[in-house]
Scaffold this motif. Structure first.
Motif, PDB file in Angstrom:
ATOM      1  N   PHE A 322       0.784  -1.139  -0.021  1.00  0.00           N
ATOM      2  CA  PHE A 322       0.054  -0.040   0.032  1.00  0.00           C
ATOM      3  C   PHE A 322       0.850   1.565  -0.204  1.00  0.00           C
ATOM      4  CE2 PHE A 322      -3.648   2.354   2.005  1.00  0.00           C
ATOM      5  CZ  PHE A 322      -4.320   2.610   0.978  1.00  0.00           C
ATOM      6  N   LEU A 323       2.008   1.213   0.683  1.00  0.00           N
ATOM      7  CA  LEU A 323       2.856   2.454   0.834  1.00  0.00           C
ATOM      8  C   LEU A 323       3.551   2.790  -0.399  1.00  0.00           C
ATOM      9  CD1 LEU A 323       4.478   4.424   2.750  1.00  0.00           C
ATOM     10  CD2 LEU A 323       6.420   2.483   2.758  1.00  0.00           C
ATOM     11  N   LEU A 324       3.873   1.814  -1.215  1.00  0.00           N
ATOM     12  CA  LEU A 324       4.760   1.910  -2.517  1.00  0.00           C
ATOM     13  C   LEU A 324       3.558   2.351  -3.307  1.00  0.00           C
ATOM     14  CD1 LEU A 324       7.032  -1.233  -2.665  1.00  0.00           C
ATOM     15  CD2 LEU A 324       7.329   1.086  -2.024  1.00  0.00           C
ATOM     16  N   LEU A 325       2.295   1.650  -3.222  1.00  0.00           N
ATOM     17  CA  LEU A 325       1.263   2.196  -4.429  1.00  0.00           C
ATOM     18  C   LEU A 325       0.759   3.829  -4.241  1.00  0.00           C
ATOM     19  CD1 LEU A 325      -1.375  -0.723  -4.254  1.00  0.00           C
ATOM     20  CD2 LEU A 325       0.019   0.099  -6.431  1.00  0.00           C
ATOM     21  N   ARG A 326       0.766   4.258  -3.033  1.00  0.00           N
ATOM     22  CA  ARG A 326       0.695   5.580  -2.613  1.00  0.00           C
ATOM     23  C   ARG A 326       2.016   6.626  -2.692  1.00  0.00           C
ATOM     24  NH1 ARG A 326      -4.407   6.310  -0.054  1.00  0.00           N
ATOM     25  NH2 ARG A 326      -6.015   4.901  -0.850  1.00  0.00           N
ATOM     26  N   LYS A 327       2.964   5.967  -2.092  1.00  0.00           N
ATOM     27  CA  LYS A 327       3.919   6.905  -2.265  1.00  0.00           C
ATOM     28  C   LYS A 327       3.938   8.253  -1.490  1.00  0.00           C
ATOM     29  CE  LYS A 327       6.245   5.088  -6.495  1.00  0.00           C
ATOM     30  NZ  LYS A 327       5.177   3.816  -6.582  1.00  0.00           N
ATOM     31  N   PRO A 328       3.532   8.308  -0.360  1.00  0.00           N
ATOM     32  CA  PRO A 328       3.314   9.432   0.436  1.00  0.00           C
ATOM     33  C   PRO A 328       4.694  10.383   0.566  1.00  0.00           C
ATOM     34  CG  PRO A 328       3.224   7.511   1.678  1.00  0.00           C
ATOM     35  CD  PRO A 328       3.436   6.948   0.548  1.00  0.00           C
ATOM     36  N   ASP A 329       4.603  11.486   0.715  1.00  0.00           N
ATOM     37  CA  ASP A 329       5.891  12.222   1.286  1.00  0.00           C
ATOM     38  C   ASP A 329       5.880  12.193   2.679  1.00  0.00           C
ATOM     39  OD1 ASP A 329       6.087  13.272  -1.465  1.00  0.00           O
ATOM     40  OD2 ASP A 329       4.922  15.187  -0.854  1.00  0.00           O
ATOM     41  N   ASP A 330       4.909  11.995   3.448  1.00  0.00           N
ATOM     42  CA  ASP A 330       5.171  11.977   4.946  1.00  0.00           C
ATOM     43  C   ASP A 330       4.788  10.419   5.318  1.00  0.00           C
ATOM     44  OD1 ASP A 330       5.178  11.799   7.644  1.00  0.00           O
ATOM     45  OD2 ASP A 330       4.031  13.696   7.863  1.00  0.00           O
ATOM     46  N   VAL A 331       5.919   9.602   5.354  1.00  0.00           N
ATOM     47  CA  VAL A 331       5.947   8.132   5.621  1.00  0.00           C
ATOM     48  C   VAL A 331       5.202   7.852   6.974  1.00  0.00           C
ATOM     49  CG1 VAL A 331       7.094   6.092   5.738  1.00  0.00           C
ATOM     50  CG2 VAL A 331       7.676   7.614   3.768  1.00  0.00           C
ATOM     51  N   PHE A 332       5.904   8.848   8.073  1.00  0.00           N
ATOM     52  CA  PHE A 332       5.416   8.674   9.511  1.00  0.00           C
ATOM     53  C   PHE A 332       3.810   8.913   9.534  1.00  0.00           C
ATOM     54  CE2 PHE A 332       9.793   9.303   9.789  1.00  0.00           C
ATOM     55  CZ  PHE A 332      10.263   8.178  10.687  1.00  0.00           C
ATOM     56  N   LYS A 333       3.220   9.754   8.987  1.00  0.00           N
ATOM     57  CA  LYS A 333       1.824  10.058   8.921  1.00  0.00           C
ATOM     58  C   LYS A 333       1.179   8.809   8.296  1.00  0.00           C
ATOM     59  CE  LYS A 333      -1.382  13.594   7.729  1.00  0.00           C
ATOM     60  NZ  LYS A 333      -1.855  15.003   7.029  1.00  0.00           N
ATOM     61  N   PHE A 334       1.478   8.477   7.050  1.00  0.00           N
ATOM     62  CA  PHE A 334       0.834   7.538   6.526  1.00  0.00           C
ATOM     63  C   PHE A 334       0.819   6.258   7.560  1.00  0.00           C
ATOM     64  CE2 PHE A 334       0.857   3.589   3.581  1.00  0.00           C
ATOM     65  CZ  PHE A 334      -0.162   4.097   2.729  1.00  0.00           C
ATOM     66  N   ALA A 335       1.916   5.871   8.063  1.00  0.00           N
ATOM     67  CA  ALA A 335       1.863   4.523   8.709  1.00  0.00           C
ATOM     68  C   ALA A 335       0.937   4.765  10.179  1.00  0.00           C
ATOM     69  CB  ALA A 335       3.301   4.251   9.273  1.00  0.00           C
ATOM     70  N   ARG A 336       1.019   6.126  10.630  1.00  0.00           N
ATOM     71  CA  ARG A 336       0.282   6.246  11.604  1.00  0.00           C
ATOM     72  C   ARG A 336      -1.370   5.909  11.568  1.00  0.00           C
ATOM     73  NH1 ARG A 336       2.322  10.494  12.977  1.00  0.00           N
ATOM     74  NH2 ARG A 336       0.983  12.002  12.064  1.00  0.00           N
ATOM     75  N   GLU A 337      -1.723   6.587  10.078  1.00  0.00           N
ATOM     76  CA  GLU A 337      -3.135   6.560   9.770  1.00  0.00           C
ATOM     77  C   GLU A 337      -3.488   4.906   9.272  1.00  0.00           C
ATOM     78  OE1 GLU A 337      -3.365   9.482   6.694  1.00  0.00           O
ATOM     79  OE2 GLU A 337      -3.275  11.017   7.869  1.00  0.00           O
TER      80      GLU A 337
END
Length: 357
Positions: A322-337
């Motif tokens: 999911f992380l590689l599909l979205r490629k968010p700038d803020d990885v920590f925020k993405f992981a928290r959500e």
């Protein structure tokens, strides 16, 4: 630093003692054996402390450190003494050192001992390791010597019945402490030891008496003990050590060597300004062994846990995908959500909302 050890005798010179005539084997003296049997627990308690000396050249140059620690321990559920000695430094800018770890009974019988010596020269390094351990009434000894890129290995065994009064590189340091605390010794203190070829030879202790020695700004009375390692082929190796009244080592030197080991300050002075000695755990056989043992233990424990919980791999794989599909700038925020639905507070909140409907 200790002088480099002699070259090992040809491999196979003593591959075992089967068929060897033990009728004329060397033995420890009666006085030496009586000394061992007379050791009292109260004496051993006085020997449990660390020593630290500075290795110096004839001109007073600091070459390294020499340390000895003794503590009570257990080995395979057997109460014993654990001695750890280490010498590290450099001679002619070439790193060298010796490490000894020994498990000893209260009568200084060796249960297990590791010895490691190294000299790192450009294009010609020397590394010697020797391990001895008691097993089924035998002393099993394995030695590995590496000179440059050439390695030789040797294994021998002796029945414990012929090793009564054995003094090793480890046990001799504790034995000297006991002699120094008594400040006297029998006239004939003859022990048995091993040479470089793992043959039995004689080692003798003799008293050097009392003398005055300068330690820092103080002049103190010390008691000397001389250890002579005899050889049938070469000149004997002689060590002279002097001890304070409380058993702490004040000086140590090999006769004929240009370096010596000295105590620079008395304990009361050390307590005022303790100098921290750098720790090189990779070159310390005991600490290195504990590190690798602990690493393997944790690895096995973690592997077992992952095997019992296959959902962990599935969960992390889903997150990474999911992380590689979205490629968010803020990885920590993405992981928290992403992991928020798994938190206890989120589950409680969801449960309360459901019950209110």
């Amino acid at each position: 630093m200790e002088a480099p050890l002699e070259e090992e005798t040809p491999a196979g010179a003593l591959a075992g003692i089967e068929g060897l005539d033990l009728g004329g084997e060397l033995k420890a003296s009666d006085e030496a054996l009586t000394f061992l049997s007379s050791i009292e627990p109260a004496e051993l308690l006085k020997c449990v402390f660390p020593d630290s000396l500075v290795t110096m050249s004839e001109g007073g140059r600091d070459l390294g450190r020499f340390s000895v620690t003794v503590e009570f321990a257990r080995r395979v559920q057997q109460p014993c003494l654990l001695l750890h000695a280490q010498s590290q430094g450099a001679i002619d800018d070439s790193p060298c050192g010796t490490t000894v770890t020994a498990y000893l009974t209260t009568e200084l019988e060796v249960l297990e001992e590791d010895y490691h010596e190294y000299v790192k020269l450009d294009g010609h390094s020397l590394d010697k390791k020797c391990h001895m351990v008691q097993h089924d009434g035998q002393m099993l000894i394995n030695k590995v010597t590496t000179v440059g890129e050439e390695t030789t290995m040797k294994s021998v065994s002796y029945p414990m019945s012929v090793l009564n009064g054995l003094v090793t590189e480890g046990s001799n340091l504790l034995l000297m402490r006991l002699v120094a605390l008594r400040r006297k010794m029998p006239e004939d203190m003859t022990w048995i030891s091993f040479d470089q070829g793992l043959h039995i030879l004689h080692t003798t202790f003799s008293a050097l008496g009392l003398k005055q020695l300068e330690v820092g700004d103080d002049t103190v009375e010390v008691f000397g003990v001389e250890r002579t390692v005899h050889s049938s082929e070469d000149s004997p190796i002689i060590w002279q050590c002097y001890f304070l009244a409380d058993g702490h080592m004040a000086s140590r030197m090999q006769v004929g060597s240009p370096v010596s080991m000295r105590l620079l300050q008395l304990q009361s002075q050390l307590e005022k300004g303790f100098e921290k000695i750098p720790l090189v755990w990779e070159e310390d056989m005991q600490m290195s062994s504990k590190f690798w043992d602990r690493k393997e233990e944790l690895k096995a424990d973690h592997t077992s846990y992952l095997r019992r919980h296959p959902e962990i791999r599935a969960l992390t794989a889903d997150f990474l995908q999911f992380l590689l599909l979205r490629k968010p700038d803020d990885v920590f925020k993405f992981a928290r959500e992403y992991f928020a639905p798994f938190s206890p507070s989120h589950l409680l909140e969801t449960s309360l909302k459901a019950s209110s409907l």
